[in-house]
Design a protein around this motif. Structure first.
Motif, mmCIF file in Angstrom:
data_model
loop_
_atom_site.group_PDB
_atom_site.id
_atom_site.type_symbol
_atom_site.label_atom_id
_atom_site.label_comp_id
_atom_site.label_asym_id
_atom_site.label_seq_id
_atom_site.Cartn_x
_atom_site.Cartn_y
_atom_site.Cartn_z
ATOM 1 N N ASP A 1 -51.496 71.477 -28.856
ATOM 2 C CA ASP A 1 -51.044 70.963 -30.148
ATOM 3 C C ASP A 1 -51.958 71.539 -31.226
ATOM 4 O O ASP A 1 -53.171 71.311 -31.216
ATOM 5 N N ILE A 2 -51.384 72.299 -32.143
ATOM 6 C CA ILE A 2 -52.163 73.019 -33.151
ATOM 7 C C ILE A 2 -52.008 72.332 -34.509
ATOM 8 O O ILE A 2 -50.893 72.133 -34.993
ATOM 9 N N VAL A 3 -53.135 71.971 -35.107
ATOM 10 C CA VAL A 3 -53.148 71.323 -36.413
ATOM 11 C C VAL A 3 -54.111 72.088 -37.315
ATOM 12 O O VAL A 3 -55.286 72.264 -36.960
ATOM 13 N N ASP A 4 -53.599 72.558 -38.452
ATOM 14 C CA ASP A 4 -54.430 73.308 -39.398
ATOM 15 C C ASP A 4 -55.129 74.496 -38.735
ATOM 16 O O ASP A 4 -56.309 74.780 -38.994
ATOM 17 N N GLY A 5 -54.407 75.178 -37.851
ATOM 18 C CA GLY A 5 -54.924 76.391 -37.241
ATOM 19 C C GLY A 5 -55.879 76.190 -36.074
ATOM 20 O O GLY A 5 -56.365 77.162 -35.500
ATOM 21 N N ARG A 6 -56.154 74.932 -35.719
ATOM 22 C CA ARG A 6 -57.056 74.659 -34.597
ATOM 23 C C ARG A 6 -56.349 73.806 -33.548
ATOM 24 O O ARG A 6 -55.402 73.082 -33.852
ATOM 25 N N ILE A 7 -56.850 73.887 -32.323
ATOM 26 C CA ILE A 7 -56.258 73.117 -31.227
ATOM 27 C C ILE A 7 -56.763 71.681 -31.311
ATOM 28 O O ILE A 7 -57.961 71.418 -31.207
ATOM 29 N N ALA A 8 -55.818 70.748 -31.504
ATOM 30 C CA ALA A 8 -56.166 69.329 -31.631
ATOM 31 C C ALA A 8 -55.873 68.547 -30.357
ATOM 32 O O ALA A 8 -56.442 67.474 -30.142
ATOM 33 N N GLY A 9 -54.968 69.058 -29.542
ATOM 34 C CA GLY A 9 -54.613 68.365 -28.307
ATOM 35 C C GLY A 9 -54.319 69.350 -27.193
ATOM 36 O O GLY A 9 -53.679 70.379 -27.419
ATOM 37 N N ILE A 10 -54.828 69.045 -25.995
ATOM 38 C CA ILE A 10 -54.602 69.873 -24.811
ATOM 39 C C ILE A 10 -53.919 68.983 -23.773
ATOM 40 O O ILE A 10 -54.488 67.968 -23.360
ATOM 41 N N TYR A 11 -52.707 69.338 -23.383
ATOM 42 C CA TYR A 11 -51.902 68.502 -22.491
ATOM 43 C C TYR A 11 -51.625 69.276 -21.204
ATOM 44 O O TYR A 11 -50.942 70.291 -21.220
ATOM 45 N N MET A 12 -52.154 68.764 -20.100
ATOM 46 C CA MET A 12 -52.024 69.456 -18.815
ATOM 47 C C MET A 12 -51.266 68.570 -17.828
ATOM 48 O O MET A 12 -51.673 67.437 -17.561
ATOM 49 N N VAL A 13 -50.173 69.079 -17.305
ATOM 50 C CA VAL A 13 -49.409 68.374 -16.268
ATOM 51 C C VAL A 13 -49.707 69.033 -14.934
ATOM 52 O O VAL A 13 -49.468 70.240 -14.753
#
Length: 286
Positions: free
Chosen positions: A263-275
């Protein structure tokens, strides 16, 4: 009058019905089962009197999903670790998913009726009159349900506002830095409040709670690079979109299939979701 062939009418609508069911349930397999159940009901319907097959079938699918959500909620209350939706994967030249993973997670916090009203109206553009008929409520009550849902999920609405090619470039850079343990590179691309959500379902190793904060997340990947990836490097399957977010599919230690969405917010990764839960990845295993 001869009734139109059930499959002739139904089959072109199936993909859209699956999309409705998936967004309601967060499970590809359950969505396909619901739509198949709707088809069985459609075959026994007097189709001569159905003026709008898509609306009629959408109502059936939504009601079946509402029934499913009652048992699904009970299962998720006892789920081991964070619960993430089954990943829907799209290639770079396909239309990006309009309901992103963070939004689907926010929908989990709604009541089934709020979820249905919000999705049908805000995502699929269904009128409140049709929603009222589907939910057996008045149009005014359905407007209230959708408004309440909208307020609760507003902070989690899709925020993927970077060009598609840049999102995939960031996914490539993150894959390289996270597997090599390059802390400086990770710090340059992660937000201060970045979080990791890892769904192993109690079957595959995964954190039982979200991991939050730049220091925590960089330390996690530095440790993984040293103790895991140095001995068993991730095998990259491909870069892609996962539930509307840029990411990738990998094969990890012990032949574990995994999807990672960013999840990218303002050019940076804000969330990493791993299934990592194999039961949620069976539709991708091939």
């Amino acid at each position: 009058m001869t009734q139109p062939d059930a499959a002739t009418v139904f089959d072109p609508l199936r993909p859209r019905l699956v999309r409705v069911a998936y967004r309601m349930l967060g499970s590809v397999a359950d969505a396909e089962d619901v739509v198949q159940d709707a088809f069985i009901r459609w075959m026994s319907t007097n189709r001569d009197v159905v003026l709008e097959p898509e609306g009629f079938l959408r109502r059936i699918v939504t009601r079946l999903c509402l029934d499913q959500l009652k048992s699904a909620r009970r299962r998720r209350e006892t789920y081991l670790g964070p619960w993430l939706p089954e990943p829907v994967v799209e290639d770079t030249d396909e239309e990006v998913e309009d309901v992103t993973l963070p939004l689907m997670m926010a929908l989990e916090r709604l009541s089934p009726l709020e979820r249905a009203a919000f999705l049908l109206h805000d995502v699929f553009g269904v009128s409140f009159e049709e929603i009222a008929e589907t939910l057996d409520r008045t149009p005014a009550a359905c407007r209230q349900l959708a408004s309440r849902a909208r307020t609760r999920v507003r902070a989690e609405r899709p925020r993927f506002d970077v060009p598609a090619h840049h999102g995939l470039e960031l996914a490539r850079a993150f894959f390289d830095a996270s597997r090599s343990g390059d802390v400086a590179e990770l710090r340059a691309m992660l937000s201060a409040d970045v979080s990791i959500h890892s769904d192993g379902g109690g079957i595959k190793p995964a954190a039982l709670e979200p991991l939050i904060g730049l220091e925590t997340v960089t330390n996690v990947f530095a440790t993984l690079a040293e103790k895991v990836f140095s001995a068993s490097m991730s095998q990259l399957v491909r870069y892609c979109y996962v539930n509307g977010l840029p990411g990738f599919i990998t094969i990890e230690k012990d032949n574990t299939l995994q999807t990672t969405a960013l999840d990218i917010v303002d050019g940076r990764i804000a969330g990493i979701y791993m299934v990592r839960n194999p039961e949620k990845l069976r539709h991708l295993d091939a």
